[in-house]
Design an enzyme around this catalytic site. Structure first.
Site, PDB file in Angstrom:
ATOM      1  N   GLY A   1       0.854  -1.269   0.000  1.00 31.94           N
ATOM      2  CA  GLY A   1       0.000   0.000   0.000  1.00 31.94           C
ATOM      3  C   GLY A   1       0.809   1.202   0.000  1.00 31.94           C
ATOM      4  O   GLY A   1       0.965   1.842   0.792  1.00 31.94           O
ATOM      5  N   THR A   2       1.563   1.978  -0.665  1.00 30.26           N
ATOM      6  CA  THR A   2       2.642   2.952  -0.749  1.00 30.26           C
ATOM      7  C   THR A   2       2.189   4.197  -1.495  1.00 30.26           C
ATOM      8  O   THR A   2       1.388   4.116  -2.411  1.00 30.26           O
ATOM      9  CB  THR A   2       3.823   2.289  -1.484  1.00 30.26           C
ATOM     10  OG1 THR A   2       4.178   1.116  -0.772  1.00 30.26           O
ATOM     11  CG2 THR A   2       4.980   3.219  -1.617  1.00 30.26           C
TER      12      THR A   2
END
Length: 537
Positions: free
Chosen positions: A355-356
């Protein structure tokens, strides 16, 4: 960077390249991009804008990052590229033996066991102190405002928030996770698209970080709250772990690819994989992008580079082979020689001994920043420190409990890290920052963006919009629905296992800013696979 092929591209861009000359911010959420631009207009530089955007993203895109995550940055300023590794280590008291004693055969995704020291607040403070122009209290104001007064949920954000809520409702059933639901599902559900969400605790935490230059987070009131929460549920993270933490300035690593220097952060990050892949591919000449031969060699090179990366990359002082070994011409030639006409099943090579969320910023002074920040796997560990909005990362999930593995868990050690910023230069002059977020897609996205730019002369938006592929394991690759079907069929005949993946999130989300150093003009591309936006003037 001038040699853009704006025409004759078979996959039309969903957006056009943005052009400006006084300042530019590219990221995955429009409100965060605007926050960075506001700081530029207030007299801040690209570094200030990057910090403002990163802090805002913890509020306006919490599905991908948070205050309790890690960060990395590449900063071009005054004729030099600087690297910042702000990833945190495992708690000092954790060990494989203790994990086994608690009944774990592998590190879990959620809860306290995978929590490592958060590095993001330290990155903001370190960048501000060394390169910023404005006080951190001014730079974090936009993020504080979004957290305090709220903002409406955007479409892609709402989609991932709802997906996370459904999953967490099923798996996060014990008491320590209740604060996640209090923070991110205050009405017993994920917020709907268009609904206004706010987090007063998050605002107070950001204000404390700004006023103390992150001291409160590592050695003050916030640190005490984190440590007390860990102790309450028998976690390993302690006040001492937080107090001992400091981001590390590092020398970026690079390979020269057809006259361009491609830069990454050194291990513990996986940027080395992108460089190894490019090092193999520079031994070939590619006449056209959409050909079976081009894709075949790309897929084979990436398989080999990724297999070597997963085998050897961990924190630098724990690596069996040096970066110099892995990027040597000798090793690239060895791996290149293994690429034949048929798809191979990759095995690690033997190097010679020796998730970044992502954002890019640029200003009129010539400063440019490539910055990436993440909690990992969306919201991270599922733990939120009560009343603070601090969503803790689960980066320790990537550690191995096999003592013989390079990335074996040890107290105080940093894990193999997926988040990587990229930067391109030519003749010691900046071309600009680029990045593609998304777990193990990231080095694969970097390689594809660089080749789209350098080999095939695509403008920034077209370079991002081009159909992507991702290696999964063995001979298996997934491709986007608009990947050329006739090429996919030919690749299958060469032994590749090709599957079409309908989920857009599988292929990462990228941003690019290139600079024409003769005119100072900035060219930006933003991800069409998310709520991406470029703010510029």
């Amino acid at each position: 960077m001038k040699s853009f092929d704006h025409l004759n591209y078979p996959y039309p861009s969903r957006r056009t390249t943005t052009v400006a000359n006084r300042g530019m911010v590219a990221t995955s959420q429009p409100l965060a991009a605007q926050a960075g631009l506001d700081i530029l207009k207030q007299g801040g530089n690209a570094i200030d804008a990057a910090i403002a955007t990163a802090a805002a993203l913890t509020v306006v895109e919490p599905t991908s990052n948070g205050i309790g995550g890690d960060a990395f940055a590449l900063v071009w300023t005054k004729g030099k590229l600087h690297g910042l590794n702000s990833s945190g280590p495992a708690p000092k008291n954790i060990s494989i033996e203790q994990m086994k004693e608690r009944g774990y055969e592998e590190i879990p995704k959620f809860g306290w066991m995978p929590v490592t020291v958060p590095g993001a607040p330290g990155a903001w403070a370190e960048l501000s102190e060394r390169f910023g122009k404005l006080p951190l209290t001014d730079v974090l104001k936009p993020a504080i405002d979004y957290a305090e007064n709220g903002y409406p949920i955007s479409p892609v954000l709402g989609k991932f928030w709802k997906m996370a809520y459904k999953k967490y409702k099923e798996v996060l059933t014990s008491d320590e996770f209740k604060h996640w639901f209090e923070t991110f599902a205050p009405n017993g559900k994920a917020p709907e698209v268009g609904e206004v969400w706010k987090s007063p605790g998050h605002a107070n935490t950001l204000r404390s970080i700004a006023e103390t230059k992150a001291e409160s987070f590592y050695r003050g009131e916030l640190a005490e709250k984190i440590a007390d929460f860990s102790n309450q549920y028998d976690g390993f993270l302690t006040a001492e772990d937080l107090a001992d933490y400091k981001p590390e300035w590092v020398d970026p690593i690079s390979v020269n690819y057809r006259g361009y220097d491609v830069w990454e952060i050194p291990p513990n990050g996986q940027g080395l994989i992108a460089l190894m892949g490019l090092n193999i591919l520079k031994g070939y000449s590619f006449k056209e992008k959409d050909s079976v031969d081009t894709y075949h060699k790309q897929l084979e090179a990436m398989k080999l580079a990724f297999t070597d990366g997963k085998e050897y990359i961990t924190e630098r002082n724990h690596m069996e082979h040096t970066v110099k070994d892995l990027l040597s011409e000798q090793f690239a030639e060895q791996r290149r020689a293994e690429i034949a006409d048929e798809a191979l099943t990759p095995e690690p090579g033997t190097p010679p001994k020796g998730g970044t969320v992502y954002l890019a910023t640029a200003d009129a002074e010539g400063n440019m920043v490539s910055f990436i920040q993440s909690n990992y796997m969306g919201f991270g560990s599922g733990l939120v420190v009560p009343g603070t909005g601090i969503s803790l990362q689960n980066r320790g999930y990537d550690f191995s409990l096999n003592p013989s593995d390079a990335n074996a868990l040890e107290g105080g050690k940093r894990s193999y890290h997926t988040i990587i910023p990229g930067f391109l230069t030519k003749d010691n002059q900046p071309v600009g920052p680029f990045g593609v977020m998304g777990g193990y897609m990231q080095p694969q996205g970097h390689l594809q963006v660089v080749m789209n730019t350098v080999d095939f002369h695509l403008n920034p938006q077209a370079a991002l919009d081009a159909p992507r592929w991702q290696w999964m394991e063995g001979k298996k690759f997934v491709v986007e629905p608009h990947f050329p079907n006739h090429i996919a069929e030919h690749l299958v005949r060469k032994g590749h296992q090709i599957q079409v993946e309908l989920e857009q999130g599988a292929f990462g989300r990228g941003q690019i800013i290139w600079r024409d150093n003769d005119t100072g003009t900035l060219y930006g591309g933003t991800e069409s696979r998310t709520d991406g936006s470029i703010a510029s003037y």
